[in-house]
Scaffold this active site. Structure first.
Site, PDB file in Angstrom:
ATOM      1  CG  ASP A 129      30.166  43.286  33.040  1.00 21.46           C
ATOM      2  OD1 ASP A 129      30.399  42.969  34.289  1.00 21.46           O
ATOM      3  OD2 ASP A 129      28.506  43.963  33.274  1.00 21.46           O
TER       4      ASP A 129
ATOM      5  CG  HIS B 138      35.799  45.211  39.397  1.00 17.71           C
ATOM      6  ND1 HIS B 138      35.234  45.854  41.371  1.00 17.71           N
ATOM      7  CD2 HIS B 138      35.080  45.666  39.059  1.00 17.71           C
ATOM      8  CE1 HIS B 138      34.404  47.077  40.765  1.00 17.71           C
ATOM      9  NE2 HIS B 138      34.078  46.736  39.465  1.00 17.71           N
TER      10      HIS B 138
ATOM     11  CB  SER C 134      38.754  50.965  25.357  1.00 15.84           C
ATOM     12  OG  SER C 134      39.772  50.183  24.662  1.00 15.84           O
TER      13      SER C 134
END
Length: 287
Positions: A90, A147, A252
């Site tokens: 995200d 991921h 980050s």
């Protein structure tokens, strides 16, 4: 003027000391503190807890458990386009595009060396020369697990010591070689699209980076260290597309690299585009 003072402070502050202190605070289990701090953070950054596997903020044992929270099954469906390369996290696209003359674009005329990003090894960097990169910035409100964009077999992991400058638009525009200067973990995979690097870049108050195969990677002794996983004595580590690779404890950036003529970025994406893990990041270039 404020931006200039902020940049000056970035060079003067004790990055690692502040980050280690932040790590201690984030691991505090005192109920009164962790509950109050977690509730404040969730409200301040408008964290969407309805998609979290555990919605009750007080149920997390410490702030880091909340920050690296798991999501409910189906909260991040994986794009089903044939051959799709998935967004690993995200966040927002900081930049994406070609690796030209061994350089990766950062912001407003700033760039950095792909070889330095990967730890300085010319042999590791060579397959990515003339290839493609995408830089994804994870904001405080985001889901902070990273991921796999593609299924891959882990070949090598490199811990690269460095500074811990804050990562945001101001530092990207004013700190030269930002992502090649900050502490980072480089993960190199063999995939159906050739070598793929996923680089987890630390920042100020990023207390640690974990991978699913090695656990806590930072902070060890602050010296470059390479871990080989393609030796005959080791069982192969294979991760499927969409599987968790690692996670940030406080923040980050994730940078994905591919070799030349392997991927084509999704036309809908550009600098500043909001993204979610599992959505289409790129499509394969057909041979």
């Amino acid at each position: 003027m404020k931006s200039r003072l902020f940049i000056i402070s970035q060079y003067l502050l004790p990055h690692h000391l502040l980050s280690r202190l932040a790590g201690c605070v984030a691991e505090c289990r005192a109920r009164w503190f962790k509950n109050a701090f977690t509730a404040w953070f969730a409200k301040r950054y408008q964290v969407n807890m309805s998609e979290a596997l555990v919605e009750d903020l007080s149920a997390y044992e410490h702030f880091n458990a909340f920050f690296t929270r798991a999501l409910k099954p189906g909260a991040r469906p994986l794009d089903e386009t044939p051959g799709a390369i998935l967004c690993p996290a995200d966040g927002a696209v900081s930049q994406l595009g070609p690796i030209e003359h061994g350089r990766i674009f950062q912001a407003k005329g700033h760039g950095f060396s792909a070889q330095e990003l990967l730890g300085g090894d010319p042999a590791m960097a060579a397959p990515f020369m003339g290839g493609e990169f995408a830089t994804i910035y994870l904001s405080p409100k985001d889901y902070h697990r990273v991921h796999m964009p593609l299924a891959g077999t882990l070949r090598e992991m490199v811990y690269v010591p460095g500074r811990l400058f804050s990562v945001n638009q101001t530092t990207a525009e004013n700190v030269p070689e930002l992502f090649a200067r900050n502490e980072r973990v480089v993960c190199l995979f063999d995939t159906e699209r050739g070598p793929m690097a996923v680089v987890l870049v630390g920042a100020m108050i990023v207390a640690s980076i974990e991978t699913v195969w090695a656990g806590l990677v930072t902070p060890p002794k602050r010296e470059l260290k390479t871990f080989r996983y393609d030796e005959a004595s080791r069982a192969p580590i294979h991760l499927e597309k969409g599987a968790e690779l690692g996670r940030f404890k406080l923040g980050s950036t994730a940078i994905v690299l591919f070799g030349p003529e392997q991927v084509r970025w999704a036309e809908s994406l550009g600098a500043g585009s909001a993204v979610r893990m599992g959505q289409l990041l790129a499509e394969p270039v057909q041979a």
